[in-house]
Scaffold this motif. Structure first.
Motif, PDB file in Angstrom:
ATOM      1  N   TRP A  20       0.895  -1.288   0.013  1.00 27.91           N
ATOM      2  CA  TRP A  20      -0.002   0.068   0.104  1.00 27.91           C
ATOM      3  C   TRP A  20       0.693   1.376   0.076  1.00 27.91           C
ATOM      4  O   TRP A  20       0.697   2.349  -0.674  1.00 27.91           O
ATOM      5  CB  TRP A  20      -1.008  -0.108   1.236  1.00 27.91           C
ATOM      6  CG  TRP A  20      -1.727   1.079   1.175  1.00 27.91           C
ATOM      7  CD1 TRP A  20      -1.443   2.157   2.132  1.00 27.91           C
ATOM      8  CD2 TRP A  20      -2.917   1.490   0.408  1.00 27.91           C
ATOM      9  NE1 TRP A  20      -2.522   3.321   1.823  1.00 27.91           N
ATOM     10  CE2 TRP A  20      -3.207   2.766   0.837  1.00 27.91           C
ATOM     11  CE3 TRP A  20      -3.517   0.984  -0.563  1.00 27.91           C
ATOM     12  CZ2 TRP A  20      -4.406   3.522   0.209  1.00 27.91           C
ATOM     13  CZ3 TRP A  20      -4.515   1.583  -1.350  1.00 27.91           C
ATOM     14  CH2 TRP A  20      -5.105   2.764  -0.866  1.00 27.91           C
ATOM     15  N   SER A  21       1.803   1.158   0.866  1.00 28.16           N
ATOM     16  CA  SER A  21       3.011   2.346   0.837  1.00 28.16           C
ATOM     17  C   SER A  21       3.646   2.501  -0.417  1.00 28.16           C
ATOM     18  O   SER A  21       3.585   3.888  -0.870  1.00 28.16           O
ATOM     19  CB  SER A  21       4.061   2.047   1.973  1.00 28.16           C
ATOM     20  OG  SER A  21       4.959   3.146   1.965  1.00 28.16           O
ATOM     21  N   HIS A  23       2.405   1.758  -3.343  1.00 30.01           N
ATOM     22  CA  HIS A  23       1.234   2.119  -4.263  1.00 30.01           C
ATOM     23  C   HIS A  23       1.086   3.752  -4.095  1.00 30.01           C
ATOM     24  O   HIS A  23       0.956   4.431  -5.020  1.00 30.01           O
ATOM     25  CB  HIS A  23      -0.098   1.544  -4.103  1.00 30.01           C
ATOM     26  CG  HIS A  23      -1.125   2.147  -4.838  1.00 30.01           C
ATOM     27  ND1 HIS A  23      -1.352   2.088  -5.968  1.00 30.01           N
ATOM     28  CD2 HIS A  23      -2.357   2.721  -4.321  1.00 30.01           C
ATOM     29  CE1 HIS A  23      -2.358   2.666  -6.470  1.00 30.01           C
ATOM     30  NE2 HIS A  23      -3.058   3.143  -5.504  1.00 30.01           N
ATOM     31  N   ARG A  24       1.182   4.174  -2.744  1.00 28.92           N
ATOM     32  CA  ARG A  24       1.089   5.523  -2.583  1.00 28.92           C
ATOM     33  C   ARG A  24       2.252   6.353  -2.950  1.00 28.92           C
ATOM     34  O   ARG A  24       2.243   7.704  -3.348  1.00 28.92           O
ATOM     35  CB  ARG A  24       0.999   5.845  -1.150  1.00 28.92           C
ATOM     36  CG  ARG A  24      -0.503   5.024  -0.561  1.00 28.92           C
ATOM     37  CD  ARG A  24      -1.747   6.033  -0.764  1.00 28.92           C
ATOM     38  NE  ARG A  24      -1.460   7.101  -0.015  1.00 28.92           N
ATOM     39  CZ  ARG A  24      -2.418   7.992  -0.081  1.00 28.92           C
ATOM     40  NH1 ARG A  24      -3.472   8.006  -0.841  1.00 28.92           N
ATOM     41  NH2 ARG A  24      -2.271   9.427   0.660  1.00 28.92           N
ATOM     42  N   ARG A  32       5.080  -3.916  -6.505  1.00 25.84           N
ATOM     43  CA  ARG A  32       3.849  -3.742  -5.684  1.00 25.84           C
ATOM     44  C   ARG A  32       3.057  -5.082  -5.872  1.00 25.84           C
ATOM     45  O   ARG A  32       2.762  -5.770  -4.811  1.00 25.84           O
ATOM     46  CB  ARG A  32       2.748  -2.656  -6.222  1.00 25.84           C
ATOM     47  CG  ARG A  32       3.093  -1.480  -6.015  1.00 25.84           C
ATOM     48  CD  ARG A  32       2.194  -0.235  -6.463  1.00 25.84           C
ATOM     49  NE  ARG A  32       2.488   0.108  -7.717  1.00 25.84           N
ATOM     50  CZ  ARG A  32       1.377   0.845  -8.401  1.00 25.84           C
ATOM     51  NH1 ARG A  32       0.449   1.451  -7.928  1.00 25.84           N
ATOM     52  NH2 ARG A  32       1.905   1.301  -9.717  1.00 25.84           N
TER      53      ARG A  32
END
Length: 54
Positions: A20-21, A23-24, A32
């Motif tokens: 998730w990190s 992805h951000r 990912r």
């Protein structure tokens, strides 16, 4: 739950959170996806190593 199952579950959570990190942060898709796959495998291994029949 044995300690190794708890450890695998924690590792899976860290890997999914890392995905998730990433992805951000707009990391490449293949990184990912690899984090998600490794996290899912760690969580699956955690549940498969729990002695359910005891």
């Amino acid at each position: 739950m044995p300690w190794w199952s708890t450890l695998l579950l924690a590792l899976g959570g860290i890997l999914i959170g890392g995905a998730w990190s990433l992805h951000r942060q707009k990391a490449p898709v293949w990184i990912r996806v690899s984090f998600i796959i490794l996290g899912a495998l760690a969580i699956l291994a955690a549940f498969l190593t729990v002695p359910w029949a005891n």
